[in-house]
Design a protein around this motif. Structure first.
Motif, PDB file in Angstrom:
ATOM      1  N   GLY A   1       0.902  -1.202  -0.098  1.00  0.00           N
ATOM      2  CA  GLY A   1       0.045   0.022   0.153  1.00  0.00           C
ATOM      3  C   GLY A   1       0.938   1.387   0.080  1.00  0.00           C
ATOM      4  N   GLY A   2       0.118   2.419   0.306  1.00  0.00           N
ATOM      5  CA  GLY A   2       0.940   3.730   0.169  1.00  0.00           C
ATOM      6  C   GLY A   2       1.862   3.800   1.191  1.00  0.00           C
ATOM      7  N   PHE A   3       1.751   3.095   2.109  1.00  0.00           N
ATOM      8  CA  PHE A   3       2.629   3.353   3.389  1.00  0.00           C
ATOM      9  C   PHE A   3       3.749   2.361   3.388  1.00  0.00           C
ATOM     10  CE2 PHE A   3      -1.049   5.306   5.400  1.00  0.00           C
ATOM     11  CZ  PHE A   3      -0.738   6.447   5.778  1.00  0.00           C
ATOM     12  N   GLY A   4       3.634   1.217   2.619  1.00  0.00           N
ATOM     13  CA  GLY A   4       4.763   0.208   2.733  1.00  0.00           C
ATOM     14  C   GLY A   4       4.125  -1.268   2.341  1.00  0.00           C
ATOM     15  N   SER A   5       5.016  -2.196   2.496  1.00  0.00           N
ATOM     16  CA  SER A   5       4.565  -3.496   2.075  1.00  0.00           C
ATOM     17  C   SER A   5       4.594  -4.203   3.551  1.00  0.00           C
ATOM     18  CB  SER A   5       5.743  -4.165   1.215  1.00  0.00           C
ATOM     19  OG  SER A   5       6.052  -3.375   0.044  1.00  0.00           O
ATOM     20  N   VAL A   6       3.653  -5.390   3.571  1.00  0.00           N
ATOM     21  CA  VAL A   6       3.364  -6.117   4.488  1.00  0.00           C
ATOM     22  C   VAL A   6       3.938  -7.635   4.440  1.00  0.00           C
ATOM     23  CG1 VAL A   6       1.519  -6.747   6.448  1.00  0.00           C
ATOM     24  CG2 VAL A   6       1.436  -4.548   5.045  1.00  0.00           C
ATOM     25  N   TYR A   7       4.377  -8.203   5.366  1.00  0.00           N
ATOM     26  CA  TYR A   7       4.713  -9.443   5.227  1.00  0.00           C
ATOM     27  C   TYR A   7       4.428 -10.513   6.619  1.00  0.00           C
ATOM     28  CZ  TYR A   7       7.943  -7.818   1.821  1.00  0.00           C
ATOM     29  OH  TYR A   7       8.737  -7.169   0.832  1.00  0.00           O
ATOM     30  N   ARG A   8       3.998 -11.580   6.133  1.00  0.00           N
ATOM     31  CA  ARG A   8       3.691 -12.412   7.409  1.00  0.00           C
ATOM     32  C   ARG A   8       5.080 -13.061   7.988  1.00  0.00           C
ATOM     33  NH1 ARG A   8      -0.839 -17.331   6.476  1.00  0.00           N
ATOM     34  NH2 ARG A   8      -1.030 -17.991   8.508  1.00  0.00           N
TER      35      ARG A   8
ATOM     36  N   LYS B   1       4.161 -16.918  17.865  1.00  0.00           N
ATOM     37  CA  LYS B   1       3.166 -16.042  17.598  1.00  0.00           C
ATOM     38  C   LYS B   1       3.072 -15.670  16.017  1.00  0.00           C
ATOM     39  CE  LYS B   1       1.479 -11.502  19.085  1.00  0.00           C
ATOM     40  NZ  LYS B   1       0.213 -11.892  19.481  1.00  0.00           N
ATOM     41  N   GLU B   2       2.195 -15.915  15.331  1.00  0.00           N
ATOM     42  CA  GLU B   2       2.128 -15.047  13.979  1.00  0.00           C
ATOM     43  C   GLU B   2       2.060 -13.615  13.927  1.00  0.00           C
ATOM     44  OE1 GLU B   2       1.002 -17.692  10.488  1.00  0.00           O
ATOM     45  OE2 GLU B   2      -0.928 -17.795  11.882  1.00  0.00           O
ATOM     46  N   VAL B   3       2.755 -13.176  13.029  1.00  0.00           N
ATOM     47  CA  VAL B   3       2.530 -11.561  13.232  1.00  0.00           C
ATOM     48  C   VAL B   3       2.522 -10.904  11.880  1.00  0.00           C
ATOM     49  CG1 VAL B   3       3.722 -11.083  15.300  1.00  0.00           C
ATOM     50  CG2 VAL B   3       5.204 -11.387  13.151  1.00  0.00           C
ATOM     51  N   ALA B   4       2.334 -10.017  11.397  1.00  0.00           N
ATOM     52  CA  ALA B   4       2.248  -9.191  10.228  1.00  0.00           C
ATOM     53  C   ALA B   4       3.468  -7.992  10.543  1.00  0.00           C
ATOM     54  CB  ALA B   4       1.031  -8.631   9.887  1.00  0.00           C
ATOM     55  N   VAL B   5       4.208  -8.050   9.615  1.00  0.00           N
ATOM     56  CA  VAL B   5       5.306  -6.985   9.449  1.00  0.00           C
ATOM     57  C   VAL B   5       5.280  -6.026   8.655  1.00  0.00           C
ATOM     58  CG1 VAL B   5       7.881  -6.579   9.472  1.00  0.00           C
ATOM     59  CG2 VAL B   5       7.079  -8.849  10.469  1.00  0.00           C
TER      60      VAL B   5
ATOM     61  N   SER C   1      -6.556 -13.479  10.541  1.00  0.00           N
ATOM     62  CA  SER C   1      -6.358 -14.685   9.747  1.00  0.00           C
ATOM     63  C   SER C   1      -7.542 -14.699   9.027  1.00  0.00           C
ATOM     64  CB  SER C   1      -6.520 -16.106  10.844  1.00  0.00           C
ATOM     65  OG  SER C   1      -7.672 -15.926  11.166  1.00  0.00           O
ATOM     66  N   ASN C   2      -8.646 -13.934   8.913  1.00  0.00           N
ATOM     67  CA  ASN C   2      -9.704 -13.938   8.124  1.00  0.00           C
ATOM     68  C   ASN C   2      -9.761 -12.919   6.935  1.00  0.00           C
ATOM     69  OD1 ASN C   2     -11.919 -15.508   7.008  1.00  0.00           O
ATOM     70  ND2 ASN C   2     -13.397 -14.468   8.464  1.00  0.00           N
ATOM     71  N   ASP C   3      -8.563 -12.594   6.600  1.00  0.00           N
ATOM     72  CA  ASP C   3      -8.760 -11.430   5.482  1.00  0.00           C
ATOM     73  C   ASP C   3      -9.317 -10.262   5.779  1.00  0.00           C
ATOM     74  OD1 ASP C   3      -8.579 -10.465   2.316  1.00  0.00           O
ATOM     75  OD2 ASP C   3      -7.594 -12.723   2.436  1.00  0.00           O
ATOM     76  N   THR C   4      -9.724  -9.389   4.737  1.00  0.00           N
ATOM     77  CA  THR C   4     -10.338  -8.039   4.886  1.00  0.00           C
ATOM     78  C   THR C   4     -11.915  -8.149   4.481  1.00  0.00           C
ATOM     79  OG1 THR C   4      -9.965  -7.189   2.702  1.00  0.00           O
ATOM     80  CG2 THR C   4      -8.202  -7.119   4.462  1.00  0.00           C
ATOM     81  N   LEU C   5     -12.781  -7.170   4.868  1.00  0.00           N
ATOM     82  CA  LEU C   5     -13.928  -6.729   4.576  1.00  0.00           C
ATOM     83  C   LEU C   5     -14.057  -6.674   3.056  1.00  0.00           C
ATOM     84  CD1 LEU C   5     -16.898  -6.410   4.723  1.00  0.00           C
ATOM     85  CD2 LEU C   5     -16.232  -3.858   5.256  1.00  0.00           C
ATOM     86  N   HIS C   6     -12.887  -6.202   2.335  1.00  0.00           N
ATOM     87  CA  HIS C   6     -12.856  -5.802   0.756  1.00  0.00           C
ATOM     88  C   HIS C   6     -12.949  -7.198   0.332  1.00  0.00           C
ATOM     89  CE1 HIS C   6     -11.094  -5.496  -3.124  1.00  0.00           C
ATOM     90  NE2 HIS C   6     -11.603  -4.148  -2.997  1.00  0.00           N
TER      91      HIS C   6
END
Length: 412
Positions: A78-85, A92-96, A146-151
């Motif tokens: 996105g406009g702010f950056g990239s997200v990695y699992r 613990k699972e995280v999003a970086v 874990s269940n994705d986004t509303l979009h």
């Protein structure tokens, strides 16, 4: 099934796409570890747990838990950056989120902002786990949802239809999270990028608003006037898109667009629609007027629901959306008012035997907030200042073809 989207991810790359992988997978040995020095910051109200325990990670740790920022772990961009699992050593699972370079923030300022965000804990906000500062690198670590986004659930290809009860639940939960940021945090937090892909869903379809801290991290001035307009085309309030003037009411407008998505099943911007109907807001305005005057909801309702919805709930959501997307920001409600109206859907019988659309009779509704919305909406038959909205209409038409092929097109 595609990997879950996260935070302000506005696009997904194929997992095998290695574009820019070299620049992202920088050798961690070249990065410097900094020590944490958290300033004293005012906490949010004590009715919700606030611990402020943001964990400081090294770049080496971030590199390791994401497999070197592997494209296989890319959740979104996105406009702010990239997200990695990623997965922490304890499992613990995280999003970086790897913020894009160029924020201009030094170590101390970044730490102060992160410590503010880390003190914000609410059941409808994604929690910050920690952060990393290394040379020019700025990374944020969030809980993984874990269940994705509303979009994804509303607009994803081949997805089952999201039922009406779930849509109401998501709208109410997201409204609670945003209202908390606006009115119960000190300092207050303006999100600046409210949209359906920033509303994450857990396995129970409870809504969690993501990326709420990045609005503060990216602001150019404490006056809330910025020359770097960062948001998503189709969701931005007209005053913010045209002048950079940012207030809580900008978020309210964006949330109104999300309500329209939930009601209609349409994307905020859809270039495949007939000329003039590409913008969800523009398309919906005359239909909102007719629905409020006549009680005819059919034109607005997502046909995939096959009439399986509660008419009173739909009518209240229409009133809420119409109030939220008013052109004049001062005429939009506060999010706490939106929350009270949406909350009332679950436990208050508002019909009194009256069919939706008989507006003068709906004035007997038994909450002040419902009456406030009716007065706000019915005070102007056009729902808005048509002369003011025409400027936004021109912006929408001129950019829809060039910049918006989906609801995730961004204007930076």
């Amino acid at each position: 099934m595609s990997p879950p989207s996260y935070a302000s991810s506005s696009s997904r790359r194929p997992l095998g796409d290695t574009a820019n992988a070299a620049s992202l997978s920088t050798d961690p040995s070249t990065h410097t570890k900094y020590s944490a020095g958290s300033p004293r910051l005012q906490q949010c109200p004590s009715d919700i747990s606030m611990d402020g325990n943001s964990r400081l990670f090294t770049y080496q740790e971030m590199y390791h838990i994401t497999d070197g920022f592997s494209p296989r772990n890319l959740l979104g961009e996105g406009g702010f950056g990239s997200v990695y699992r990623g997965r922490l050593p304890e499992g613990k699972e995280v999003a970086v989120k790897q913020l894009r370079d160029g924020s201009g923030q030094g170590e101390r300022e970044f730490q102060a902002e992160v410590e503010t965000i880390s003190r914000v804990h609410h059941r409808h906000l994604v929690s910050l786990v920690g952060y990393c500062i290394s040379d020019s690198q700025r990374l944020l670590v969030y809980d993984f949802v874990s269940n994705d986004t509303l979009h994804y659930h509303l607009h994803g290809h081949g997805r089952p239809v999201l039922d009406w009860t779930t849509r109401v639940k998501v709208a109410t939960g997201a409204a609670h999270g945003i209202a908390y940021l606006h009115e119960d945090c000190h300092p207050r937090i303006i999100h600046r990028d409210i949209k359906s892909s920033n509303i994450l869903l857990d396995h129970n379809f409870d809504a969690l608003v993501a990326d709420f801290g990045l609005a503060r991290l990216a602001l150019d001035a404490v006056t809330h006037v910025t020359t770097r307009v960062m948001g998503t085309f189709g969701y931005m309030a007209p005053e913010y898109a045209s002048s950079g003037k940012l207030t809580e009411k900008s978020d309210v407008f964006s949330f109104g667009v999300v309500l329209l998505e939930l009601m209609t099943g349409r994307k905020p911007v859809d270039a495949s629609r007939p000329l003039g109907d590409e913008s969800l807001v523009e398309w919906a305005r005359p239909l909102l007027t007719r629905a409020l005057e006549t009680g005819n909801l059919e034109e607005l309702v997502d046909p995939r629901l096959e009439k399986n919805f509660n008419e009173v709930e739909m009518f209240r959501m229409i009133e809420s959306a119409a109030a939220c997307i008013r052109h004049s920001s001062s005429k939009r409600p506060r999010m706490s008012q939106v929350v009270r109206v949406l909350d009332s859907l679950a436990d208050i019988d508002l019909t009194n035997g009256i069919q939706p659309g008989q507006s003068e009779l709906f004035n007997v509704a038994n909450t002040a907030d419902i009456r406030m919305f009716q007065q706000m909406v019915q005070g102007n038959n056009n729902l808005d200042d048509s002369s003011g909205f025409s400027q936004y209409s021109l912006i929408s038409r001129s950019r829809a073809g060039a910049e918006a092929t989906s609801s995730n097109s961004r204007m930076l």
